[in-house]
Motif scaffolding. Structure first.
Motif, mmCIF file in Angstrom:
data_model
loop_
_atom_site.group_PDB
_atom_site.id
_atom_site.type_symbol
_atom_site.label_atom_id
_atom_site.label_comp_id
_atom_site.label_asym_id
_atom_site.label_seq_id
_atom_site.Cartn_x
_atom_site.Cartn_y
_atom_site.Cartn_z
ATOM 1 N N HIS A 33 61.682 24.872 74.867
ATOM 2 C CA HIS A 33 61.232 23.541 75.268
ATOM 3 C C HIS A 33 60.001 23.706 76.161
ATOM 4 C CE1 HIS A 33 65.541 22.940 74.330
ATOM 5 N NE2 HIS A 33 65.125 21.758 73.875
ATOM 6 N N TYR A 34 59.118 22.732 76.127
ATOM 7 C CA TYR A 34 57.895 22.818 76.924
ATOM 8 C C TYR A 34 57.740 21.531 77.720
ATOM 9 C CZ TYR A 34 53.158 24.264 78.190
ATOM 10 O OH TYR A 34 52.043 24.659 78.893
ATOM 11 N N LYS A 35 57.610 21.659 79.015
ATOM 12 C CA LYS A 35 57.468 20.495 79.875
ATOM 13 C C LYS A 35 55.997 20.133 79.990
ATOM 14 C CE LYS A 35 58.758 18.672 84.419
ATOM 15 N NZ LYS A 35 59.401 18.967 85.734
ATOM 16 N N TRP A 36 55.656 18.933 79.544
ATOM 17 C CA TRP A 36 54.262 18.494 79.607
ATOM 18 C C TRP A 36 54.234 16.981 79.826
ATOM 19 C CZ3 TRP A 36 51.029 16.374 75.316
ATOM 20 C CH2 TRP A 36 51.800 15.880 74.265
ATOM 21 N N GLY A 37 53.047 16.439 80.084
ATOM 22 C CA GLY A 37 52.915 15.039 80.471
ATOM 23 C C GLY A 37 52.800 14.066 79.335
ATOM 24 N N GLY A 38 52.710 14.542 78.107
ATOM 25 C CA GLY A 38 52.586 13.645 76.968
ATOM 26 C C GLY A 38 53.933 13.149 76.475
ATOM 27 N N ASN A 39 53.900 12.319 75.449
ATOM 28 C CA ASN A 39 55.131 11.787 74.880
ATOM 29 C C ASN A 39 55.953 12.904 74.247
ATOM 30 O OD1 ASN A 39 54.411 9.120 75.521
ATOM 31 N ND2 ASN A 39 53.227 8.914 73.630
ATOM 32 N N ALA A 40 57.259 12.781 74.355
ATOM 33 C CA ALA A 40 58.146 13.750 73.718
ATOM 34 C C ALA A 40 57.968 13.690 72.210
ATOM 35 C CB ALA A 40 59.596 13.444 74.098
ATOM 36 N N PHE A 41 58.216 14.813 71.539
ATOM 37 C CA PHE A 41 58.171 14.839 70.082
ATOM 38 C C PHE A 41 59.414 14.101 69.577
ATOM 39 C CE2 PHE A 41 55.648 19.107 69.929
ATOM 40 C CZ PHE A 41 54.565 18.473 70.494
ATOM 41 N N ALA A 42 59.232 12.890 69.152
ATOM 42 C CA ALA A 42 60.337 12.044 68.701
ATOM 43 C C ALA A 42 59.810 11.041 67.693
ATOM 44 C CB ALA A 42 60.973 11.324 69.895
ATOM 45 N N SER A 43 60.697 10.347 67.041
ATOM 46 C CA SER A 43 60.319 9.357 66.029
ATOM 47 C C SER A 43 59.936 8.039 66.684
ATOM 48 C CB SER A 43 61.479 9.137 65.059
ATOM 49 O OG SER A 43 61.901 10.353 64.468
ATOM 50 N N GLY A 44 59.296 7.163 65.899
ATOM 51 C CA GLY A 44 59.056 5.796 66.319
ATOM 52 C C GLY A 44 57.694 5.505 66.892
ATOM 53 N N TYR A 45 56.843 6.502 67.030
ATOM 54 C CA TYR A 45 55.516 6.282 67.611
ATOM 55 C C TYR A 45 54.484 5.896 66.550
ATOM 56 C CZ TYR A 45 54.410 10.768 65.533
ATOM 57 O OH TYR A 45 54.214 11.781 64.619
ATOM 58 N N GLN A 46 54.785 6.120 65.282
ATOM 59 C CA GLN A 46 53.786 5.945 64.233
ATOM 60 C C GLN A 46 53.328 4.499 64.101
ATOM 61 O OE1 GLN A 46 56.728 7.563 63.744
ATOM 62 N NE2 GLN A 46 56.468 9.376 62.447
ATOM 63 N N GLN A 47 52.035 4.353 63.851
ATOM 64 C CA GLN A 47 51.492 3.056 63.483
ATOM 65 C C GLN A 47 51.252 3.036 61.975
ATOM 66 O OE1 GLN A 47 48.399 1.230 65.942
ATOM 67 N NE2 GLN A 47 48.532 2.971 67.338
#
Length: 595
Positions: free
Chosen positions: A565-579
């Motif tokens: 796992h990598y802690k960073w400031g961006g959005n987590a890798f997950a579903s539902g962000y797609q436009q």
């Protein structure tokens, strides 16, 4: 729903002429088959029969493909290309347009086709149709070079506009580049194949590296029915954070406020030599680093004496530059804004990428060009040609804003591939451990997110990640960079043979740092040495006996478990962000659900 009707007029569609294209100055190559080792075709009885065309090649130019649902296409030319020294088989060269302005090219073999379609990706911001039938002469990747596949590629919907990515002022072209082009071209290509041969492809494959690797993951995530097997190399899948933050940031670290260079090109080789002396894995016997995270190299170990600046050492200011490059982009509070910095061992790619060539300035570096292109054009719905590339950009709030605005078009970080796996799809993901363009840890982070989402057992049924020691971006490098992953993908997809060790070889005349084109130098003869590479996280070590230059003298070993796992400031890798965006010729509307 995001309504763009008032602010984003869709420009009139122009059918771009096939004018001259620049060299691929994006994140490396499009297709990853350039790193292919000599392989045999499928064993007797396992290959598909040859299928011949139903009519002459020239007749394709008169066929109407305008009624393809969601992908109306037109053919501008269909020309028979005879077998010659540069291609071993005759094919029908088809050029045309799909879905408006997306240019494409297809090579359809006339006497050797065996029921498979291979779509190749495009690197960087694309803008060109660069269809390579396969690896350079002498590398012999049989599934590509024997003419058994139809091969195609496209320009992702726009022409090359040089350093200023002004094509991205048209919102529809953003959508086409982001996720639409590969899908509509796949629909059109299969329709053309079906018409020409009388049957749809039995198996369809996608092969891309860099942005092509992003496209590959995008296809598996958004359009799981398009391809049976997907080969994703060094993917720029976390593109918003990569282009606008990691790469833009790296363009700033080697320059003083007055524009003068801190770490000169000549000292990069000194640094790289020191890294390999300290970090090379003795268990590999080839001077490469099996996992750079296992080496805690400190550039201060080759620091100059106080007040000195000698050719064979680093000043304290230069040490600071190197540390920033290894760390990657961080916010003022220390939060990482990308999943990893440049891997230890990637120094061989830094000149021209991060460190300018002698006599050149910041604007000559690749990182500046692609970072500025994103921050000014590609990453904004409303272009800002005067946007600066400096420390003011690199904050968590800015990253999240860019992700919210355009990450839903460009990012391919969705780890839920249940639909792709359910229909039998297979995905091989690969990356060079010494990639100077796209930090390798991002690929490991995506793998972990996929396992977290789907479970290890489910992931093992359809997904593998391979990491190649000493390999640069999309091939080349100082390690064994000649290998074939397309054949294992095909055998897994068609015959259920799970991929294991892949043999990577080093040839005397291969291994340059030509990642700007992604091309691997032509290889031939006997390799200097070979090594097996197992799916991550497995590693190898010399067995203690046998020729150390032969892959068979190495055995698999399992390293100690580590948290990927990598802690960073961006959005987590997950579903539902797609436009998902639709246009009516005047306006473009985007929403978070598929229309």
């Amino acid at each position: 729903m995001r309504s763009l009707s008032k602010t984003l007029p869709v420009l009139a569609v122009l059918l771009l002429a096939a004018t001259g294209c620049s060299s691929q100055n994006g994140n490396g190559s499009g297709g990853s088959t350039a790193s292919a080792t000599p392989v045999a075709t499928f064993p007797a009885g396992q290959n598909l029969p040859v299928t011949l065309p139903r009519f002459d090649c020239a007749e394709l130019s008169g066929r109407d493909f305008g009624a393809i649902v969601d992908a109306p296409a037109s053919i501008s030319s269909a020309t028979r290309i005879a077998a010659s020294g540069s291609n071993a088989f005759e094919y029908c060269d088809v050029k045309g347009y799909v879905g408006g302005q997306i240019r494409f090219e297809l090579h359809l073999p006339t006497t050797t086709y065996r029921g498979r379609y291979l779509q190749q990706g495009c690197g960087g911001y694309c803008g060109m149709v660069d269809l390579t039938m396969g690896p350079p002469a002498g590398s012999g990747c049989a599934p590509v070079t024997d003419g058994s596949l139809v091969v195609g590629t496209d320009d992702q919907g726009h022409g090359d506009t040089g350093g200023a990515e002004v094509w991205a002022t048209d919102p529809q072209l953003k959508v086409d580049f982001g996720y639409r082009s590969e899908h509509v071209f796949a629909l059109a290509a299969k329709a053309i194949v079906t018409a020409y041969y009388g049957a749809a492809p039995k198996y369809s494959y996608y092969d891309g590296c860099s942005d092509g690797g992003r496209e590959a993951l995008m296809e598996a995530q958004r359009y799981p029915g398009d391809f049976d097997g997907v080969l994703a190399g060094a993917p720029a899948f976390n593109q918003t954070a990569l282009n606008g933050f990691e790469e833009a940031y790296l363009s700033t670290v080697d320059f003083r406020p007055d524009g003068s260079v801190i770490l000169p090109a000549a000292k990069v080789d000194v640094l790289h030599t020191a890294v390999l002396e300290e970090c090379a894995d003795p268990g590999l016997n080839d001077g490469t680093i099996q996992d750079p995270r296992d080496c805690e190299f400190d550039p201060a170990s080759i620091g100059c004496a106080a007040g000195k600046d000698n050719p064979d050492c680093l000043t304290s200011e230069q040490v600071d530059v190197v540390r920033k490059i290894y760390t990657g982009v961080v916010a003022p509070d220390g939060t990482h804004l990308y999943t990893g910095g440049e891997p230890i061992g990637s120094e061989g790619q830094w000149v021209g990428l991060i460190v300018p060539h002698d006599g050149k300035g910041r604007d000559s570096t690749f990182m500046y060009k692609i970072g500025a292109g994103f921050l000014r054009w590609v990453g904004r719905w409303q272009a800002d040609p005067k946007a600066t590339v400096d420390s003011s950009v690199f904050t968590v709030a800015n990253l999240r804003k860019f992700q919210d605005d355009v990450g839903g078009l460009y990012d391919a970080t969705d780890p839920d591939l249940h639909s792709f796996a359910a229909r039998g799809g297979k995905l091989i993901h690969w990356h060079g451990w010494s990639d100077g363009y796209i930090p390798t840890v991002g690929s490991i982070t995506y793998r972990q997110a996929l396992i977290d989402t789907m479970g290890q057992a489910a992931a093992d049924k359809f997904y593998r990640l391979y990491l190649f020691p000493g390999v640069f971006h999309c091939g080349n490098g100082y390690g064994p960079s000649t290998f074939d992953l397309l054949t294992p993908l095909m055998e897994w997809t068609e015959h259920g043979k799970s991929p294991g060790a892949v043999i990577a070889s080093k040839y005397a005349n291969a291994g340059g740092s030509n990642a700007m084109t992604g091309a691997t130098a032509a290889v031939g003869g006997t390799p200097e040495y070979s090594r097996p590479v197992y799916p991550y996280p497995r590693q190898v070590a010399y067995a203690g006996t046998g020729n150390p230059n032969v892959a068979g003298s190495y055995s698999v070993r399992d390293p100690a478990p580590r948290d990927d796992h990598y802690k960073w400031g961006g959005n987590a890798f997950a579903s539902g962000y797609q436009q998902w965006c639709v246009g009516d010729g005047r306006t473009l509307s985007c929403a978070r659900h598929k229309p």
